[in-house]
Design a protein around this motif. Sequence first.
Motif: not given
Length: 400
Positions: A36-42, A163-165, A172-176
């Motif tokens: 999740m982190l790789l595409p999310l932060i990018s 997509k939660l962003v 997304p960070f909180i869910v993870s």
Amino acid sequence: MLNKERKEMNTFIQTEKKRFWILVIIVSISGFSQGMLLPLISAIFERDGVSSTLNGLNATGLYIGTLLVSPFMEAPLRRFGYKPIIIGGGLLVFMSLLLFPLWKSVVFWYILRLLIGIGDHALHFSTQTWITSFSPQHRLGRNIAIYGMSFGLGFAAGPLFVKLVDVFEGLPFIVSGILCLLAWSLVFSLKNEFPDIVKGKTAEGNVFKRFKATIAVAWLAFLGPFGYGFLESTLNAMYPVYALRSGVNLTAISIILSSFSVGGIVSQLPLGILSDKVGRRRVILIALSGGSIAFFVASMVETSVVAVVSMFFIAGLFVGSIFSLGISYMSDLTPKEYLPTGNLLCGMFFSMGSLTGPLFGGLFLEFEASFSFLLMIALFLAVLFVLSLVGKTKRHEETA
């Protein structure tokens, strides 16, 4: 008396199963957070106008964290056991995830990714070593394959939560973080254990002497984690750039990359079981040669997206398992008391592959070579195949 022994045996088997599946759940959630982190932060940085160079450098935090902490990981594991290291690593990961929404800064988020790299490495190192230490030889390949498959499934599911962003940037960070916390809490139900004691001269030396001794007997096994790290980072970070320049649209690129991941998940368990039966080295050679041929064919049919998707799926079937096969092979070659060092080196070689992959890929794109990017991948796998075929270690590992 017989009934009592049978009951004790059943209790032991149930305890082993419980411990194995808890460790598998932990690593799947770890894979989920990484995926999740790789595409999310990018995506967040791209939307905020952060340069692609800075965006790419920020992503290296995870792997640099792994490399920085590796030389210092073995001593605490031997002193405190598996459980405290998993607890410490899990705590670091979910606390870091929950800190992301507090302050959006390239530097702050890089530090958090560095900490997640350290925490994730503690989790993987401990769970990996624990599984390889208690798995019987005839089920080692199967167990490590399930371990690798669970990480792969988690990693594949991670991007779906990006997509939660759109609901709230920190969601997304909180869910993870919450999922990591739930998985982490399961560790408290396990009884702590310790690795086998190292005897002889290397027991008196420092960790680098143990590194040297382990590499001498198992360097061939580390080619798998190195190769997988190289492939994963190069295909995910640099192939999209090459494909876009070649006129392939983003949707097609996503399908192409997903097909490789799916292939790896599908074949993970069958190849692991096969390696238990016919030998690890044989299966690794089949995997590397099959992957090399698949990427070579893909380089010849790049004008057809369907053909490239098919070849990526086939390549995934072969080389999507070389990380877990490498761990199993390392366990075959390495004396039991050196398993912590061997597992540590597997993580380090994976990180080195992950760092060098984009470097080579970036140089390839920079100089605009006259041959296909996929041909470069095929040649890389061919080199690993030759090294695995002719390479020798200090110890006779298996009958040919």
